[in-house]
Design a protein around this motif. Structure first.
Motif, PDB file in Angstrom:
ATOM      1  N   UNK A   1      -7.103  19.670 -57.617  1.00 22.20           N
ATOM      2  CA  UNK A   1      -7.953  20.619 -58.057  1.00 22.20           C
ATOM      3  C   UNK A   1      -9.387  20.087 -58.034  1.00 22.20           C
ATOM      4  N   UNK A   2      -9.498  19.187 -57.202  1.00 20.84           N
ATOM      5  CA  UNK A   2     -11.154  18.690 -56.875  1.00 20.84           C
ATOM      6  C   UNK A   2     -11.658  19.481 -55.998  1.00 20.84           C
ATOM      7  N   UNK A   3     -13.083  19.073 -55.381  1.00 23.74           N
ATOM      8  CA  UNK A   3     -13.855  19.921 -54.670  1.00 23.74           C
ATOM      9  C   UNK A   3     -15.108  20.227 -55.168  1.00 23.74           C
ATOM     10  N   UNK A   4     -15.329  19.774 -56.330  1.00 20.22           N
ATOM     11  CA  UNK A   4     -16.994  19.669 -56.768  1.00 20.22           C
ATOM     12  C   UNK A   4     -17.270  18.280 -56.991  1.00 20.22           C
ATOM     13  N   UNK A   5     -18.550  18.019 -56.476  1.00 22.82           N
ATOM     14  CA  UNK A   5     -19.294  16.800 -56.456  1.00 22.82           C
ATOM     15  C   UNK A   5     -18.606  15.755 -55.701  1.00 22.82           C
ATOM     16  N   UNK A   6     -18.605  14.483 -56.015  1.00 23.09           N
ATOM     17  CA  UNK A   6     -18.193  13.339 -55.001  1.00 23.09           C
ATOM     18  C   UNK A   6     -16.804  13.021 -55.360  1.00 23.09           C
ATOM     19  N   UNK A   7     -16.037  12.643 -54.050  1.00 20.86           N
ATOM     20  CA  UNK A   7     -14.637  12.085 -54.245  1.00 20.86           C
ATOM     21  C   UNK A   7     -14.629  10.990 -53.134  1.00 20.86           C
ATOM     22  N   UNK A   8     -13.847   9.957 -53.630  1.00 17.03           N
ATOM     23  CA  UNK A   8     -13.553   8.798 -52.696  1.00 17.03           C
ATOM     24  C   UNK A   8     -12.288   8.725 -52.781  1.00 17.03           C
ATOM     25  N   UNK A   9     -11.620   8.660 -51.331  1.00 18.45           N
ATOM     26  CA  UNK A   9     -10.310   8.599 -51.169  1.00 18.45           C
ATOM     27  C   UNK A   9     -10.134   7.272 -50.462  1.00 18.45           C
ATOM     28  N   UNK A  10      -9.180   6.440 -50.867  1.00 23.21           N
ATOM     29  CA  UNK A  10      -8.648   5.162 -50.368  1.00 23.21           C
ATOM     30  C   UNK A  10      -6.973   5.462 -49.605  1.00 23.21           C
ATOM     31  N   UNK A  11      -7.175   4.904 -48.327  1.00 25.79           N
ATOM     32  CA  UNK A  11      -5.727   5.119 -47.447  1.00 25.79           C
ATOM     33  C   UNK A  11      -5.363   3.972 -46.607  1.00 25.79           C
ATOM     34  N   UNK A  12      -4.420   3.864 -46.071  1.00 24.19           N
ATOM     35  CA  UNK A  12      -4.209   3.039 -45.064  1.00 24.19           C
ATOM     36  C   UNK A  12      -3.613   3.672 -43.840  1.00 24.19           C
ATOM     37  N   UNK A  13      -3.853   3.163 -42.608  1.00 26.22           N
ATOM     38  CA  UNK A  13      -3.179   3.826 -41.490  1.00 26.22           C
ATOM     39  C   UNK A  13      -2.041   3.203 -41.101  1.00 26.22           C
ATOM     40  N   UNK A  14      -0.981   3.572 -41.228  1.00 29.94           N
ATOM     41  CA  UNK A  14       0.460   3.202 -41.101  1.00 29.94           C
ATOM     42  C   UNK A  14       1.057   3.468 -39.981  1.00 29.94           C
ATOM     43  N   UNK A  15       2.262   3.004 -39.668  1.00 30.88           N
ATOM     44  CA  UNK A  15       3.282   3.518 -38.560  1.00 30.88           C
ATOM     45  C   UNK A  15       3.427   4.900 -38.617  1.00 30.88           C
ATOM     46  N   UNK A  16       3.146   5.694 -39.836  1.00 36.96           N
ATOM     47  CA  UNK A  16       3.514   7.297 -39.830  1.00 36.96           C
ATOM     48  C   UNK A  16       1.910   7.718 -40.224  1.00 36.96           C
ATOM     49  N   UNK A  17       0.810   7.072 -39.673  1.00 42.27           N
ATOM     50  CA  UNK A  17      -0.214   7.762 -39.948  1.00 42.27           C
ATOM     51  C   UNK A  17      -0.805   7.267 -41.085  1.00 42.27           C
ATOM     52  N   UNK A  18      -1.872   8.200 -41.690  1.00 36.57           N
ATOM     53  CA  UNK A  18      -2.488   7.963 -42.902  1.00 36.57           C
ATOM     54  C   UNK A  18      -1.680   8.023 -44.133  1.00 36.57           C
ATOM     55  N   UNK A  19      -1.741   7.152 -45.231  1.00 38.91           N
ATOM     56  CA  UNK A  19      -0.783   7.153 -46.370  1.00 38.91           C
ATOM     57  C   UNK A  19      -1.763   7.060 -47.379  1.00 38.91           C
ATOM     58  N   UNK A  20      -2.217   7.968 -48.310  1.00 39.81           N
ATOM     59  CA  UNK A  20      -3.003   7.866 -49.478  1.00 39.81           C
ATOM     60  C   UNK A  20      -2.749   6.752 -50.449  1.00 39.81           C
ATOM     61  N   UNK A  21      -3.669   5.902 -50.842  1.00 36.89           N
ATOM     62  CA  UNK A  21      -3.408   4.832 -51.992  1.00 36.89           C
ATOM     63  C   UNK A  21      -3.835   5.486 -53.373  1.00 36.89           C
ATOM     64  N   UNK A  22      -5.076   5.958 -53.157  1.00 38.67           N
ATOM     65  CA  UNK A  22      -5.645   6.218 -54.203  1.00 38.67           C
ATOM     66  C   UNK A  22      -6.867   7.322 -54.050  1.00 38.67           C
ATOM     67  N   UNK A  23      -6.945   8.317 -55.104  1.00 43.37           N
ATOM     68  CA  UNK A  23      -8.110   9.262 -55.136  1.00 43.37           C
ATOM     69  C   UNK A  23      -8.921   9.144 -56.289  1.00 43.37           C
ATOM     70  N   UNK A  24     -10.137   8.773 -56.021  1.00 41.22           N
ATOM     71  CA  UNK A  24     -11.198   8.762 -57.181  1.00 41.22           C
ATOM     72  C   UNK A  24     -12.163   9.869 -57.325  1.00 41.22           C
ATOM     73  N   UNK A  25     -12.220  10.526 -58.549  1.00 37.33           N
ATOM     74  CA  UNK A  25     -13.240  11.573 -58.653  1.00 37.33           C
ATOM     75  C   UNK A  25     -14.451  11.129 -58.687  1.00 37.33           C
TER      76      UNK A  25
END
Length: 412
Positions: free
Chosen positions: A259-283
């Motif tokens: 339910x985000x989409x207003x203002x800044x968001x920072x998303x941390x992820x790793x590129x693994x054998x199965x592609x991008x995997x999300x570690x954390x979403x910071x609003x």
């Protein structure tokens, strides 16, 4: 006509705090910081920026203070940030709702700040995340690690700045870190709950988003394990078109799921054998100098554009140029007394270096925490190419030297 005030809840002792104050002034606003202890933020005095002491954990107290300010000022907008307690972002959302000002949705921010609730929402939406379990005691942690399989990452369910986060590679490290978290050494800001998660292996990326637009992707490298202390960030990340597109798509899926989409968001992820995997979403904006890198490399000032959104104006996310920018953090490899640190002037004189800052002074103790508090300084550089920027920043870092004398053994 009343002066337009820009209210900041708490601040940030390094990086973003002073930049919000400076950007607000450039936009013709009068920044006022409300903080539990304004003395924590040295830049307020240096910038001659107004600050008011108030209990920022008390929403009613903040409403009263903002109402009092409203009698003198036209409050154009309210925002806030801190490097310790992310509940500030929830409070900001509630204040914006109360005063009918643009701001984030409090429920969405709250969902993000609790990593367990965040994971549930992402998993339900089909966003790839590491396998995880939540634990409230040592037995739960042990069982969770056995189910997932070592190595695992163990972290507080609520927290920021990598505080309390550790890679546990064997049962001894798992027991040691569990004792640390539950044994009174870690400061909990809510009831103790631990997230035990699969160690997603692969390159680490940090995605900067404003509204629903991906501004860019930062490549991040860490100091040696078992902790996750940022050592270097490079923008834009050296990615192929397919990798960039897949990371952007997953990141936008996170916005929808939370339910985000207003203002800044920072998303941390790793590129693994199965592609991008999300570690954390910071609003919020990332705190590890990433807004500066984006500004140097593309000309997009994320802090100024965020302020524009906060005061109800349209932001401008057009790229003005194309460079590669990098930040290197100086990290101590031992505990002890910092006898001396020097060479910052030489580093700053290297062509292409944009900024050099030292956080510690000589004769101060260094006690590593395994998080952002281990940084003792940073260097930022930019140039037209990735290779040249790396060479510049290495030359600058090589110009800085320090000596740390280990503490004498106990009893001596």
């Amino acid at each position: 006509m009343a002066r337009r005030a820009f209210v900041l809840i708490e601040g940030h002792p390094r990086g973003n705090g002073v930049r919000y104050v400076q950007a607000a002034k450039r936009l013709g606003l009068h920044p006022i910081t409300l903080a539990a202890d304004p003395a924590c933020y040295d830049y307020l005095t240096a910038e001659r920026s107004d600050a008011i002491r108030v209990d920022t954990s008390n929403l009613d107290a903040l409403i009263r203070e903002c109402s009092r300010l409203h009698a003198t000022y036209d409050i154009a907008g309210i925002t806030g940030f801190t490097d310790v307690d992310e509940s500030v972002y929830i409070t900001v959302g509630k204040l914006c709702r109360h005063f009918d000002l643009p701001g984030p949705r409090p429920a969405s921010i709250e969902r993000c700040c609790d990593k367990f609730s965040q994971r549930l929402a992402l998993l339900k939406a089909g966003v790839p995340v590491p396998a995880y379990r939540v634990a409230s005691n040592a037995t739960d942690v042990e069982n969770a690690a056995a189910e997932i399989g070592l190595p695992v990452v163990v972290k507080p369910a609520i927290g920021s700045g990598s505080m309390g986060v550790r890679l546990c590679r064997n049962v001894d490290e798992l027991a040691e870190h569990t004792t640390y978290l539950f044994g009174g050494k870690h400061i909990w800001r809510s009831s103790p709950r631990i997230l035990v998660e699969e160690f997603a292996q692969g390159p680490f990326y940090s995605v900067e988003i404003m509204g629903d637009e991906v501004i860019g992707i930062v490549a991040v490298d860490f100091a040696p394990p078992p902790h996750f202390v940022f050592r270097e960030s490079i923008f834009p990340a050296p990615l192929g078109d397919d990798e960039h597109e897949r990371i952007a798509d997953v990141s936008l899926s996170c916005l929808q799921a939370l339910g985000l989409g207003w203002g800044p968001t920072n998303i941390e992820l790793r590129w693994t054998k199965r592609g991008p995997v999300v570690i954390e979403v910071n609003p919020r904006l990332a705190g590890a100098l990433e807004p500066q890198l984006v500004h140097l490399a593309s000309g997009i000032d994320l802090i100024t554009e965020h302020i524009k959104l906060v005061i109800g104006e349209k932001c401008d996310l057009r790229r003005r140029h194309s460079q590669t920018a990098a930040a290197r953090f100086l990290v101590s490899d031992r505990d002890g007394t910092l006898d001396w640190i020097r060479g910052d002037s030489r580093a700053a004189a290297v062509p292409g270096v944009a900024e050099v800052k030292l956080y510690r002074e000589s004769k101060t103790p260094i006690i590593r925490k395994g998080d952002y508090r281990d940084w003792i300084g940073h260097v930022i550089a930019a140039s037209p190419s990735h290779a040249r920027t790396e060479a510049i920043i290495q030359r600058a870092v090589d110009s800085i030297d320090w000596l740390i004398t280990p503490f004498p053994p106990l009893g001596e």
